[in-house]
Design a protein around this motif. Structure first.
Motif: not given
Length: 431
Positions: A65-74
């Motif tokens: 139920g919580t939003a999970v921020p992720l970062v994809l590095a290119v």
């Protein structure tokens, strides 16, 4: 190789030019030659997709139920600028947004793509693959390839009953917190000596201390700490039934987390067992102020199993891990197949050595159906609901005859009712 919609539009335009041309054959050859040449040049100038390196960063655990921020590095390790369209594929239950990015990564540089996951189910979530399409400067064609950037997000139970935690802890402080409970029958753990006041039990007088102090001294006690609480989840077929949109097992997990948090704050050791035909999870007793991390991680992967629960095996598991007298809280369902045919034969072995609570979540829809009298169909539904409610009351009486406490509450108050039962036993010195 990948062909874009822009190349398709140019091909369609060349078809129109051929149709209206006085020399369609030469026009067709010229249009096709120019289009093929443009696509070839664009493809040759497109940056390579194999030179891209992908890495992820962000939380590895989150509650449902919580939003999970992720970062994809290119990172572009090649010598050409890459104008890429990146698609990151996750399971639908991950709720990943956005799915596609358009980024330009110069040679030797890095760019970041922000991703938000909103999971709709418990358990582990892994990305499938990353598809990259690198376009040339004309945007007609490009190179396409796949990459992998492994990641695991463990989605924990939501713990919606957290809102009841302050009230439960306040009641716990009244029982054994700052104001220690005094007097016989309230516990057997020695706390301190105090002066005698009229009305005190004379059996609590410490005569040796009284002789040394010159005044009558009374021993005061507090409820025992470091007791054992075993949260026992029935993961058999009945736990897969839903109340509203939530499985019964998830309601049980939520109640177990609240009970575990309060019991650990009280200084008790909390164990966890998830069992159906066999043990799915066995979490040994451990102290500490916050067992939620251990319990949540253990419950994240537990799902209902469509099989009958082996209550004799459950009793054996409890007796094996609990040598001292403990509080056993069994989260199950009040139906004859579970109680009369499964649990009752195994109860004597449990109640002889432990205090047992059977906790079941009731469906509020039954009360609504039982009140229906509008038409014939509603009347039949009301009769069926009343029969189910009567059956639950009979099973409750049967369990209480074996010395078992029963909690049968709707989802809104289920978790708090289970914790209140634990606190009532603790207040009465029965743990």
């Amino acid at each position: 190789m990948a062909i874009t919609g822009r190349a398709a539009a140019l091909a369609f335009a060349s078809v129109l030019a051929v149709v209206f041309s006085p020399a369609p054959g030469w026009t067709l050859l010229l249009a096709n030659g120019l289009l093929i040449a443009a696509i070839t040049v664009d493809l040759a100038l497109a940056g390579g997709v194999r030179t891209l390196v992908f890495t992820r960063s962000g939380p590895s655990t989150a509650r449902l139920g919580t939003a999970v921020p992720l970062v994809l590095a290119v990172t572009n390790t090649g010598r050409r600028t890459v104008r890429a369209q990146i698609r990151d594929a996750w399971p639908p239950s991950s709720g990943a947004t956005p799915r596609v990015w358009r980024v330009t990564v110069p040679a030797g540089q890095r760019r970041f793509c922000d991703l938000v996951l909103r999971p709709t189910r418990r358990g582990d979530r892994h990305p499938y693959r990353i598809t990259v399409r690198s376009l040339g400067p004309l945007g007609l064609a490009g190179r396409q390839g796949r990459h992998a950037a492994p990641w695991r997000l463990r989605v924990l139970p939501p713990f919606t009953s957290r809102r009841h935690l302050p009230a439960a802890l306040a009641r716990l402080r009244e029982i054994e917190g700052d104001a220690t409970l005094r007097g016989g029958g309230q516990g057997s753990e020695f706390d301190s000596l105090r002066d005698y006041v009229p009305g005190d039990d004379v059996r609590m007088i410490d005569w040796r201390s009284s002789a040394r102090r010159g005044t009558v001294a009374v021993r005061s006690f507090r409820p025992e700490r470091d007791r054992r609480v075993i949260c026992l989840l029935d993961t058999g077929r009945t736990s897969a039934g839903r109340i509203g949109d939530t499985p019964r097992l998830d309601h049980a997990m939520d109640a177990a987390l609240l009970l575990g948090a309060v019991a650990a704050r009280a200084g008790d050791r909390v164990s966890l067992i998830a069992h159906d035909a066999s043990a799915r999870v066995t979490l040994p007793a451990a102290g500490g102020p916050n067992p939620l991390v251990r319990m949540s991680a253990a419950l994240a992967l537990v799902e209902p199993v469509l099989t009958e629960t082996d209550h004799q095996a459950i009793a054996s598991s409890v007796l094996r891990i609990a040598i001292r007298r403990s509080l056993v809280v069994l989260f199950t369902e009040l139906v004859p197949a579970v109680i009369e045919e499964g649990l009752v034969p195994a109860l004597p072995a449990l109640t002889a050595r432990h205090t047992v609570i059977v906790a079941a979540v009731s469906d509020p829809r039954l009360a609504e159906l039982a009140a229906g009298r509008g038409d014939v169909r509603a009347l039949y539904s009301a009769a069926a609901a009343e029969q189910t409610l009567l059956q639950r009351r009979q099973l409750t009486s049967l369990l209480r005859g074996y010395g078992v406490q029963v909690v049968d509450a709707p989802p809104a108050t289920y978790a708090s009712a289970v914790t209140d039962s634990y606190l009532s036993l603790k207040s009465a010195g029965r743990l």
